[in-house]
Each structure stands twice: as C-alpha cells, then as structure tokens.
Design a protein around this motif. Structure first.
Motif, PDB file in Angstrom:
ATOM      1  N   ALA A 252     -45.225  -9.618   7.715  1.00 22.62           N
ATOM      2  CA  ALA A 252     -44.225 -10.205   6.836  1.00 22.62           C
ATOM      3  C   ALA A 252     -42.913 -10.435   7.586  1.00 22.62           C
ATOM      4  O   ALA A 252     -42.294 -11.509   7.480  1.00 22.62           O
ATOM      5  CB  ALA A 252     -43.993  -9.312   5.625  1.00 22.62           C
ATOM      6  N   MET A 253     -42.488  -9.449   8.376  1.00 19.25           N
ATOM      7  CA  MET A 253     -41.246  -9.600   9.128  1.00 19.25           C
ATOM      8  C   MET A 253     -41.396 -10.677  10.210  1.00 19.25           C
ATOM      9  O   MET A 253     -40.494 -11.490  10.433  1.00 19.25           O
ATOM     10  CB  MET A 253     -40.861  -8.264   9.765  1.00 19.25           C
ATOM     11  N   ASP A 254     -42.540 -10.699  10.872  1.00 22.29           N
ATOM     12  CA  ASP A 254     -42.805 -11.665  11.929  1.00 22.29           C
ATOM     13  C   ASP A 254     -42.685 -13.092  11.394  1.00 22.29           C
ATOM     14  O   ASP A 254     -42.076 -13.965  12.026  1.00 22.29           O
ATOM     15  CB  ASP A 254     -44.213 -11.421  12.486  1.00 22.29           C
ATOM     16  N   MET A 255     -43.233 -13.340  10.215  1.00 23.74           N
ATOM     17  CA  MET A 255     -43.190 -14.678   9.654  1.00 23.74           C
ATOM     18  C   MET A 255     -41.822 -15.015   9.059  1.00 23.74           C
ATOM     19  O   MET A 255     -41.425 -16.173   9.028  1.00 23.74           O
ATOM     20  CB  MET A 255     -44.282 -14.841   8.600  1.00 23.74           C
ATOM     21  N   ARG A 256     -41.090 -14.012   8.607  1.00 23.91           N
ATOM     22  CA  ARG A 256     -39.723 -14.267   8.147  1.00 23.91           C
ATOM     23  C   ARG A 256     -38.843 -14.738   9.307  1.00 23.91           C
ATOM     24  O   ARG A 256     -37.901 -15.511   9.109  1.00 23.91           O
ATOM     25  CB  ARG A 256     -39.125 -13.015   7.518  1.00 23.91           C
ATOM     26  N   ALA A 257     -39.149 -14.270  10.511  1.00 25.21           N
ATOM     27  CA  ALA A 257     -38.383 -14.656  11.699  1.00 25.21           C
ATOM     28  C   ALA A 257     -38.947 -15.906  12.365  1.00 25.21           C
ATOM     29  O   ALA A 257     -38.408 -16.363  13.366  1.00 25.21           O
ATOM     30  CB  ALA A 257     -38.371 -13.497  12.696  1.00 25.21           C
ATOM     31  N   SER A 258     -39.986 -16.467  11.814  1.00 23.24           N
ATOM     32  CA  SER A 258     -40.622 -17.648  12.389  1.00 23.24           C
ATOM     33  C   SER A 258     -39.830 -18.910  12.042  1.00 23.24           C
ATOM     34  O   SER A 258     -38.898 -18.879  11.240  1.00 23.24           O
ATOM     35  CB  SER A 258     -42.047 -17.774  11.841  1.00 23.24           C
ATOM     36  N   PRO A 259     -40.214 -20.059  12.597  1.00 29.54           N
ATOM     37  CA  PRO A 259     -39.497 -21.306  12.270  1.00 29.54           C
ATOM     38  C   PRO A 259     -39.861 -21.891  10.908  1.00 29.54           C
ATOM     39  O   PRO A 259     -39.265 -22.879  10.488  1.00 29.54           O
ATOM     40  CB  PRO A 259     -39.928 -22.249  13.393  1.00 29.54           C
TER      41      PRO A 259
END
Length: 309
Positions: A252-259
């Motif tokens: 979830a955090m990884d995708m929140r920081a994604s483009p």
C-alpha cells in the motif's frame, strides 16, 4: 528406519489445533475473499490484488493451516493430512518426545522429506535472510523504482493501463531525470523500461541478488512473505501470515509513492517529488525496515529449528 526426532517436539490436541486452523482461515479470508470476488467479476485492484497475482502462493494454499516442524497433531481429523504433501504418521519416539498419547491417530511434518525435496529453497532462503540482515539499511531510493517502470512510456502503454499517471507522462519523466536512482532489488529493476535501466546506479541481477539485498528496501521486506511460504509447511502458518500482512501494508505504501493516481481507490499519494514527500517516505520506510528486521529474525530462527540435527 525410525525417523529422527526433530528438536522442540510438542503435541497439539485436536480441539486446540482445529481452533488455530479455523482462526487462520478467517485471517486469510479477510484478504482473499475480496480478491476472489473481484476475480470472478473480472475486476482489478492495483494494490490489494498484488500479493495474490505477483507471488505464486494462491489463496487456497495460504488458507491451509500448518503447525510447522516439530509439532504432533493428535486426533481423528489429523489423518486427513496423511494425504497432504510432507505429512506422515508420528512414530512412537515422536509421540513419546511430544508427550502425546500412544492411543489414537497422530501426524507430524515429515521434516526429512521436506529438507530433501526443498533443499535449494531452504539453502537460498538462509543465504538471503542472513546476508540481508547483516547489511546496513539504505533509505535513499524514495520509491523511484515504480517511476522508472513507466519512464518514457506513452500514457496508454504503462504497466497498469487502467490507471492515470498523477503528473502525466512528461511530469513523471522529469521526476525520474531529476533524482538519483539507486535500486538494489532485482525483482523491481527487471521491470524498468529500457530507457530507465541505464539510469540506475547499480545493476541488480539474479546472480548478485544475495550480495545487494538490504533491509531498507521495501521490496526485499515484502519478499519476507515469499521466503515464508516457500518454507511452508515447515513454518507455522501464523508466521507466514505475519509476513503476508506486513507485505500487504508495504505494498500500500509502495503504490502511494508511485506515479499513479490512486486517490479514488482510497490511497492518497506520498508526493516523493517534494521534500516533504521524501521525508514522509523515509519515515515510513524506516518503520517498515524495523518491523521487517524482527520478522526476518523470526524466520531465521524458524529455519534454524527446521534444519537443526
């Protein structure tokens, strides 16, 4: 020949282990049921499908509870497991060591067969877990691996074609070009676009994976789930699910920081293109690294128990 008695042998009465199995199924169902419903409806979720589609462990396999090596399961219901891979009847010596009654069915993990057939997985997991734990954590990547995966791609050609880029194609490319990219994780790096691979300061490969993995990396910490299920059924399923749930939160955090723009999905962005966003990212990355260090230690301890003579 009488099988060797594994260390720390214990017994679980039927009511006790059936309760643990039911609790485990309920714990898994919280995540698996929505995924299976979406799959039946031919729908996708960019965050919550990932652990079931990227990793090879399927929901049905995850739902199957295992006590781990060195536990004798007593009771009639245990005989079903004689048809499961890596289970066998407990020997008299194992019953005695576990304090189990000599009467009635009892089964146990076939530790010797597991170690024989899963030797490569056991050996590689031990190397990865040990070497990663021994390295200092790095916190300067800011999640740019996801940005490098769509660098110089047309909006309709990105990996998640049903998602919008939060800054558009040009803005995404600019973030990649204005930041230092130093990804240590091969299974992220291998999805970079051809134009982005040369921008990474390192060249991760499958061969040097054991030499680059480090405990600050979100993907290395997500992969604790992978090493856990690859060691199943020799690990207790509760430990596997602890790794799964950590990986779920990291995703979830990884995708929140994604483009990608995931606000409509309920995931507000971590704006790593800003100083405040970078600080937010690193703070969460450090917290996940600390959690992962504890879990990695538990996995290593369990692995040592499995392999101990």
């Amino acid at each position: 020949m009488t099988p060797a008695t594994p260390p720390l042998l214990a017994t679980l009465a039927e009511d006790a282990w059936q309760g643990r199995a039911a609790a485990h199924r309920a714990r898994v169902d919280r995540y698996a049921a929505p995924y299976l419903a979406r799959r039946s409806a031919n729908k996708k979720h960019p965050v919550e499908d990932f652990l079931f589609t990227y990793y090879t462990q399927k929901p049905g396999q995850l739902s199957r509870w295992h006590p781990g090596a060195g536990v004798v399961l007593a009771g009639e219901s245990a005989t079903e497991r004689l048809g499961w891979k890596f289970y066998r009847e407990a020997s008299d010596a194992e019953r005695e060591a576990a304090g189990a009654s000599a009467q009635g069915p009892a089964v146990v993990l076939d530790r010797e067969k597991f170690l024989e057939q899963r030797k490569d997985a056991v050996d590689f997991a031990a190397i990865i877990l040990g070497r990663t734990q021994a390295r200092p954590a790095q916190f300067g990547c800011f999640g740019l691996h996801e940005w490098a995966m769509v660098y110089k791609q047309e909006a309709n050609a990105v990996r998640h074609e049903y998602l919008e880029l939060r800054l558009g194609s040009g803005g995404t490319d600019q973030v990649v070009e204005e930041n230092r990219i130093r990804c240590t994780h091969f299974d992220a790096y291998r999805f970079y676009t051809p134009q982005a691979t040369g921008l990474n300061e390192l060249r991760p490969t499958r061969e040097n994976q054991r030499d680059l993995e480090q405990p600050g990396c979100l993907h290395a910490n997500m992969d604790l789930y992978k090493w856990a299920y690859k060691l199943s059924p020799a690990l207790p399923s509760e430990l596997v699910m602890d790794c799964f749930e950590l990986s779920w939160r990291i995703r979830a955090m990884d995708m929140r920081a994604s483009p990608y723009d995931l606000a409509e999905w309920g995931y507000p962005p971590i704006q790593i293109e800003t100083a405040a966003g970078k600080a937010d990212y690193v703070g969460q990355q450090r917290a996940f690294s600390a959690e992962s260090t504890v879990l990695r230690g538990r996995l290593r301890a369990a692995l040592e128990t499995i392999t101990r003579e």
